[in-house]
Design a protein around this motif. Sequence first.
Motif, PDB file in Angstrom:
ATOM      1  N   ASN A   1      37.621  29.333  37.375  1.00  0.00           N
ATOM      2  CA  ASN A   1      37.025  29.990  36.055  1.00  0.00           C
ATOM      3  C   ASN A   1      35.475  30.000  36.030  1.00  0.00           C
ATOM      4  N   VAL A   2      34.965  28.891  36.269  1.00  0.00           N
ATOM      5  CA  VAL A   2      33.559  28.652  36.104  1.00  0.00           C
ATOM      6  C   VAL A   2      32.777  29.648  37.298  1.00  0.00           C
ATOM      7  N   SER A   3      33.570  29.572  38.590  1.00  0.00           N
ATOM      8  CA  SER A   3      32.802  30.426  39.617  1.00  0.00           C
ATOM      9  C   SER A   3      32.912  32.057  39.303  1.00  0.00           C
ATOM     10  N   THR A   4      34.201  32.430  38.841  1.00  0.00           N
ATOM     11  CA  THR A   4      34.098  33.731  38.500  1.00  0.00           C
ATOM     12  C   THR A   4      33.234  34.233  37.240  1.00  0.00           C
ATOM     13  N   THR A   5      33.299  33.350  36.246  1.00  0.00           N
ATOM     14  CA  THR A   5      32.170  33.670  35.291  1.00  0.00           C
ATOM     15  C   THR A   5      30.593  33.880  35.809  1.00  0.00           C
ATOM     16  N   ARG A   6      30.343  32.781  36.585  1.00  0.00           N
ATOM     17  CA  ARG A   6      29.176  32.561  37.248  1.00  0.00           C
ATOM     18  C   ARG A   6      29.020  34.358  38.062  1.00  0.00           C
ATOM     19  N   SER A   7      30.089  34.499  38.758  1.00  0.00           N
ATOM     20  CA  SER A   7      29.831  35.823  39.648  1.00  0.00           C
ATOM     21  C   SER A   7      29.780  37.037  38.728  1.00  0.00           C
TER      22      SER A   7
ATOM     23  N   ALA B   1      26.344  36.822  36.992  1.00  0.00           N
ATOM     24  CA  ALA B   1      25.083  36.942  38.092  1.00  0.00           C
ATOM     25  C   ALA B   1      25.184  38.345  38.673  1.00  0.00           C
ATOM     26  N   ASN B   2      26.277  38.715  39.058  1.00  0.00           N
ATOM     27  CA  ASN B   2      26.173  40.245  39.948  1.00  0.00           C
ATOM     28  C   ASN B   2      27.169  41.252  39.301  1.00  0.00           C
ATOM     29  N   GLY B   3      27.760  40.925  38.200  1.00  0.00           N
ATOM     30  CA  GLY B   3      28.584  42.261  37.664  1.00  0.00           C
ATOM     31  C   GLY B   3      29.467  42.365  38.187  1.00  0.00           C
ATOM     32  N   GLU B   4      30.027  41.581  39.073  1.00  0.00           N
ATOM     33  CA  GLU B   4      31.462  41.674  39.893  1.00  0.00           C
ATOM     34  C   GLU B   4      32.061  40.188  40.330  1.00  0.00           C
TER      35      GLU B   4
ATOM     36  N   LEU C   1      28.532  25.004  42.875  1.00  0.00           N
ATOM     37  CA  LEU C   1      28.123  25.974  44.118  1.00  0.00           C
ATOM     38  C   LEU C   1      28.609  27.238  43.572  1.00  0.00           C
ATOM     39  N   PRO C   2      27.651  28.369  43.920  1.00  0.00           N
ATOM     40  CA  PRO C   2      27.985  29.820  44.015  1.00  0.00           C
ATOM     41  C   PRO C   2      29.098  29.951  45.063  1.00  0.00           C
ATOM     42  N   LEU C   3      30.131  30.821  44.943  1.00  0.00           N
ATOM     43  CA  LEU C   3      30.974  31.374  45.956  1.00  0.00           C
ATOM     44  C   LEU C   3      30.960  32.832  46.018  1.00  0.00           C
ATOM     45  N   PRO C   4      30.895  33.092  47.444  1.00  0.00           N
ATOM     46  CA  PRO C   4      30.990  34.555  47.673  1.00  0.00           C
ATOM     47  C   PRO C   4      32.379  35.123  47.230  1.00  0.00           C
ATOM     48  N   VAL C   5      32.205  36.407  46.855  1.00  0.00           N
ATOM     49  CA  VAL C   5      33.142  37.129  46.366  1.00  0.00           C
ATOM     50  C   VAL C   5      34.544  37.145  47.088  1.00  0.00           C
ATOM     51  N   PHE C   6      34.632  37.028  48.556  1.00  0.00           N
ATOM     52  CA  PHE C   6      35.761  37.181  49.411  1.00  0.00           C
ATOM     53  C   PHE C   6      36.447  35.780  49.336  1.00  0.00           C
TER      54      PHE C   6
ATOM     55  N   ILE D   1      27.723  40.633  27.605  1.00  0.00           N
ATOM     56  CA  ILE D   1      27.025  41.784  26.913  1.00  0.00           C
ATOM     57  C   ILE D   1      25.563  41.599  26.881  1.00  0.00           C
ATOM     58  N   VAL D   2      25.189  40.530  26.510  1.00  0.00           N
ATOM     59  CA  VAL D   2      23.703  40.051  26.468  1.00  0.00           C
ATOM     60  C   VAL D   2      23.189  40.369  27.924  1.00  0.00           C
ATOM     61  N   MET D   3      23.654  39.865  28.848  1.00  0.00           N
ATOM     62  CA  MET D   3      23.128  40.507  30.369  1.00  0.00           C
ATOM     63  C   MET D   3      23.073  41.768  30.714  1.00  0.00           C
ATOM     64  N   GLY D   4      24.130  42.511  30.152  1.00  0.00           N
ATOM     65  CA  GLY D   4      24.089  44.057  30.507  1.00  0.00           C
ATOM     66  C   GLY D   4      23.123  44.551  29.785  1.00  0.00           C
TER      67      GLY D   4
END
Length: 679
Positions: free
Chosen positions: A75-81, A84-87, A23-28, A205-208
């Motif tokens: 690690n997976v959650s932060t990589t997804r964020s 996906a969101n650039g943050e 599941l994707p997690l919110p930043v906070f 880099i690819v996403m950017g």
Amino acid sequence: MTSILKNSAIGVMMITIITFIVLPLPVFLIDFLLITNMGIAVLIFLNALYAKEALQMSMFPTLLLMTTLFRLALNVSTTRSILANGEAGQVIDTFAFFVAGGDMVIGILVFVIIIIVNFLVITKGATRIAEVTARFTLDAMPGKQMAIDADLNSGIIDEEGAKERRKKIQDESQFYGSMDGAAKFVQNDAIAGILIIFITIIGGIVMGVVREGLSIGDAAEVYTLLVIGDGLTNAIPALFISTSAGLLVSKATLESEITGTLGTQIFGSPMVLFIAGGFLLLLGSPITPLPGFILLPFGAMLIALGVFLRRNKSIAAIESEITTDDVEAEETRKPENVVSLLNVEPILVLFGYGLVPLVDSSLGGDLIERVVMIRRQIAVELGAVVPVIRLKDDIKQPPNQYSILIKGVEVANGEILFDHYMAMNSGYVEEEIDGIETVEPYMGLPALWISESQRERAEALGYTVVDPPAIIATHLTEVVRSHLHELLSRQDVQLLINNVKETHGILIDELVPKMMTIGEIQKILAKLLRESISIRDLVTILETLADYAPITRDLDMLTEYVRQNLRRAISKKFFAPGVNTVITLDPALEQTLTSNIQKTEVGSFVNIDQQLSSRIFDSLKAEVGKLTSMGLMPIILTSPFVRMYFKQLVEEIAPDLVVLSYGEIDQTAEVQSIGMVSV
């Protein structure tokens, strides 16, 4: 309810961690979990650092797996964020722009250095230590078990202490075995961290470029900084965890706090401090270009510390000597010192100083291990608990002599010629061999002391050759076996009954103490052991007592009932397969004995005149001589009622004579009488 919540918390937590991967997690929430991960890693590190021994964190392998999974999920959650969101939150931004200085190159270099230190230095070293420690711990288990048995037999520890030490050995083997495998988690976690970082950089880099329309350089700078911040955020807790693993596996022999131990080992020798301080003063002198303003104060500080330490050691030595003298004087004045001298060892073996190498394991002696086996052998054979056998050197003993004491009284002794072997004629010796004449200590048979160089030749000529420890062990075994009925205490019987109660509670509740006391049962068991009847089948013995105790209170009669119910074991002990030769009693003699039984308050016995006793003994010796001349063990068969009285009658002249009743013979045993005792 509280226990249910505690037990379910771990399961809920592990399932939640796994859901973070999906599941994707919110930043906070990512920020909160990253800080939690950092705090857990610091807690584990500090606990590992200050643990007195590795077993204080026996759950570390499991904890290692859980923290690795937690870090992987983050690690997976932060990589997804990031992709996906650039943050990825404030924590990762802080590590990217503060720790890495906002510079992509600096961030990459710092991250690579941390990974290299973690993977190549700490993780590799911890893995190797875990492998070696696990192997040596498992290899050392038999020796440690033998050491525990030796300390138990020598009285250094009691049964409870032995159980605790055995449990610790088992826990150590399980812990280091688990750590051997768990170290692979740390090693592979470092590899996975490197791969995830590089994959995320390429993906960013690819996403950017594709999604944000950035140039390759701009995309690399933006996403690489975020990814490096993510990597640093996870690498530092990983470094704490891997260091914790290294600290634990390197504490194989450390059982004190690390601060005091390291301080003592590094700054414990004044001489070392003097030499180190002098060397630093030399380096800080004008003859070298090194900075003297740093080296000179540091060297002077070490020398001053050495002087302080030497003075404190001198004071401590004097105080220790004074304290020791005071304690010894105080102990001498205590009345308990006299009381402790009143204790009597159940079984004690005293050695002259010439036989100490047979007992000292550091000198190759294995007598302690043999004593352990004696206790086990007799326990299996006769079903009784043998008291701890103490081994002690005694300056009053002749150098090559040993004495066996039962309850403080010497009952047997022997003489051993150290570094020699005892050769006994087996009856088939083809040629005599030269040696020092002696006597076998238990049977009193003639024997010879021979050197080790003569051993092979003596065996080839048909001699039975025995080494000194085996002589003492055999002698001790027979002495303990013949006196076991004296050594069986009420406390021992209570332990045996408690063991039976675990599986036959109804039987014990019915018998003790309603029908019989512990003391009465102890007397019956002692009567059985006196005639070498095993009490290992204690359930059958107690069942028989429960059946017949309401009928009679005569302990001799109850013993006979027990013997008859043990007929299978008795027949197997005294009768071999095939036809067995025995001696019987004349029915007329049995009738005479029966008519002369006299009962008293303390028991029953046969009351016959001296002339009749002499005729019975003469007839018995003649019949027994027939069997012994044929090389057979003499066995007397009587009617069940007469057996115990005839045994009482002949015990003084033939204590080892086996007297059985017809009721004690199993139907599968074949017997043939070749003589009859009559008057």
